[in-house]
Scaffold this motif. Structure first.
Motif, short mmCIF file in Angstrom:
data_model
loop_
_atom_site.label_atom_id
_atom_site.label_comp_id
_atom_site.label_asym_id
_atom_site.label_seq_id
_atom_site.Cartn_x
_atom_site.Cartn_y
_atom_site.Cartn_z
N LYS A 1 119.04 -85.57 129.91
CA LYS A 1 118.45 -84.90 130.65
C LYS A 1 118.45 -83.30 130.46
CE LYS A 1 117.16 -88.15 133.90
NZ LYS A 1 115.99 -88.60 134.24
N VAL A 2 117.58 -82.56 130.46
CA VAL A 2 117.45 -81.03 130.46
C VAL A 2 116.90 -80.66 131.60
CG1 VAL A 2 117.70 -81.15 127.73
CG2 VAL A 2 115.49 -81.01 128.94
N GLN A 3 117.30 -79.56 132.10
CA GLN A 3 116.70 -78.71 133.05
C GLN A 3 116.06 -77.55 132.62
OE1 GLN A 3 120.23 -78.75 135.63
NE2 GLN A 3 118.80 -79.77 137.01
N ILE A 4 114.79 -77.09 132.78
CA ILE A 4 114.34 -75.95 132.15
C ILE A 4 113.62 -75.05 133.53
CG2 ILE A 4 112.50 -75.18 130.71
CD1 ILE A 4 112.76 -77.58 129.01
N LEU A 5 113.82 -74.01 133.43
CA LEU A 5 113.33 -73.04 134.40
C LEU A 5 112.01 -72.42 133.71
CD1 LEU A 5 113.67 -71.76 137.21
CD2 LEU A 5 114.82 -69.97 136.14
N GLY A 6 110.85 -72.56 134.52
CA GLY A 6 109.65 -72.19 133.97
C GLY A 6 108.80 -71.40 135.14
N GLU A 7 107.77 -70.77 134.62
CA GLU A 7 106.83 -70.13 135.38
C GLU A 7 105.59 -70.90 135.74
OE1 GLU A 7 104.81 -65.52 135.64
OE2 GLU A 7 106.60 -65.95 134.48
N VAL A 8 105.31 -71.10 136.95
CA VAL A 8 104.13 -71.85 137.23
C VAL A 8 103.02 -70.79 138.06
CG1 VAL A 8 103.11 -73.83 138.83
CG2 VAL A 8 105.30 -74.01 137.65
N VAL A 9 101.73 -70.68 137.52
CA VAL A 9 100.96 -69.85 138.11
C VAL A 9 100.16 -70.61 139.08
CG1 VAL A 9 98.63 -68.45 137.51
CG2 VAL A 9 100.49 -68.65 135.75
N LEU A 10 99.98 -69.95 140.23
CA LEU A 10 99.38 -70.45 141.48
C LEU A 10 97.99 -70.05 141.46
CD1 LEU A 10 102.21 -69.36 144.03
CD2 LEU A 10 101.94 -71.53 143.03
N PRO A 11 96.86 -70.90 142.26
CA PRO A 11 95.71 -70.52 142.34
C PRO A 11 95.16 -69.36 142.65
CG PRO A 11 96.04 -72.75 143.25
CD PRO A 11 97.48 -72.14 143.09
N ASN A 12 96.15 -68.42 143.44
CA ASN A 12 95.78 -67.20 143.69
C ASN A 12 96.12 -66.14 142.68
OD1 ASN A 12 98.52 -66.98 144.28
ND2 ASN A 12 98.58 -66.48 146.39
N GLY A 13 96.58 -66.39 141.56
CA GLY A 13 97.15 -65.61 140.61
C GLY A 13 98.49 -65.29 140.49
N GLU A 14 99.30 -65.33 141.61
CA GLU A 14 100.67 -65.20 141.77
C GLU A 14 101.31 -66.29 140.91
OE1 GLU A 14 102.43 -63.48 144.98
OE2 GLU A 14 100.46 -63.12 146.02
N SER A 15 102.81 -66.20 140.82
CA SER A 15 103.50 -67.23 140.06
C SER A 15 104.67 -67.45 140.88
CB SER A 15 103.70 -67.00 138.66
OG SER A 15 104.60 -65.75 138.56
N LYS A 16 105.21 -68.47 140.47
CA LYS A 16 106.55 -68.84 141.06
C LYS A 16 107.46 -69.61 139.95
CE LYS A 16 105.50 -73.72 142.67
NZ LYS A 16 105.85 -74.79 143.55
N ARG A 17 108.79 -69.83 140.14
CA ARG A 17 109.67 -70.21 139.12
C ARG A 17 109.81 -71.74 139.64
NH1 ARG A 17 111.17 -66.65 135.08
NH2 ARG A 17 112.92 -67.85 134.86
N ASP A 18 109.97 -72.64 138.77
CA ASP A 18 110.22 -74.11 139.03
C ASP A 18 111.28 -74.53 138.23
OD1 ASP A 18 108.73 -74.69 141.29
OD2 ASP A 18 107.38 -75.90 140.43
N LEU A 19 112.27 -75.27 138.65
CA LEU A 19 113.10 -75.98 137.70
C LEU A 19 112.76 -77.26 137.43
CD1 LEU A 19 116.09 -75.69 136.39
CD2 LEU A 19 117.16 -76.52 138.47
N ILE A 20 112.54 -77.64 136.07
CA ILE A 20 111.87 -78.96 135.98
C ILE A 20 113.03 -79.79 135.00
CG2 ILE A 20 110.23 -79.99 134.06
CD1 ILE A 20 108.48 -77.29 134.92
#
Length: 95
Positions: A31-50
């Protein structure tokens, strides 16, 4: 060639232990874990560990803490979507 690419910071690469559940044994997985940025519908973003399954964790050795790009594929199971790294796909360091 994969249509989708995941970009983010490689946080960890590891191998899960073999185990047994409900009387059935299951093999170890890489397995690998990658921290990425997810753009939200309101234009802001959050970071998710995938967390993704890979066929060769050694491709990721030495890249922890670096930003990478890796091809991914997707399949749906019920109401959830699962991402995975296609066999033979290798990460590429990005600036």
């Amino acid at each position: 060639m994969s249509m989708l690419t995941l970009n983010g910071q490689l946080i960890n690469a590891y191998r899960t232990p073999e185990g047994e559940k409900d009387g059935k044994s299951y093999p170890s997985q890489e397995k690998v874990q990658i921290l990425g940025e997810v753009v939200l519908p309101n234009g802001e973003s959050k970071r998710d560990l995938i967390t993704l399954t890979t066929h060769n964790k050694e491709y990721f050795d030495g890249l922890e803490g670096q930003n990478i790009s890796v091809p991914v594929s997707v399949f749906a199971s019920g109401k959830s979507v699962t991402y995975f790294i296609p066999k033979g796909s290798k990460p590429v360091p990005v600036q």
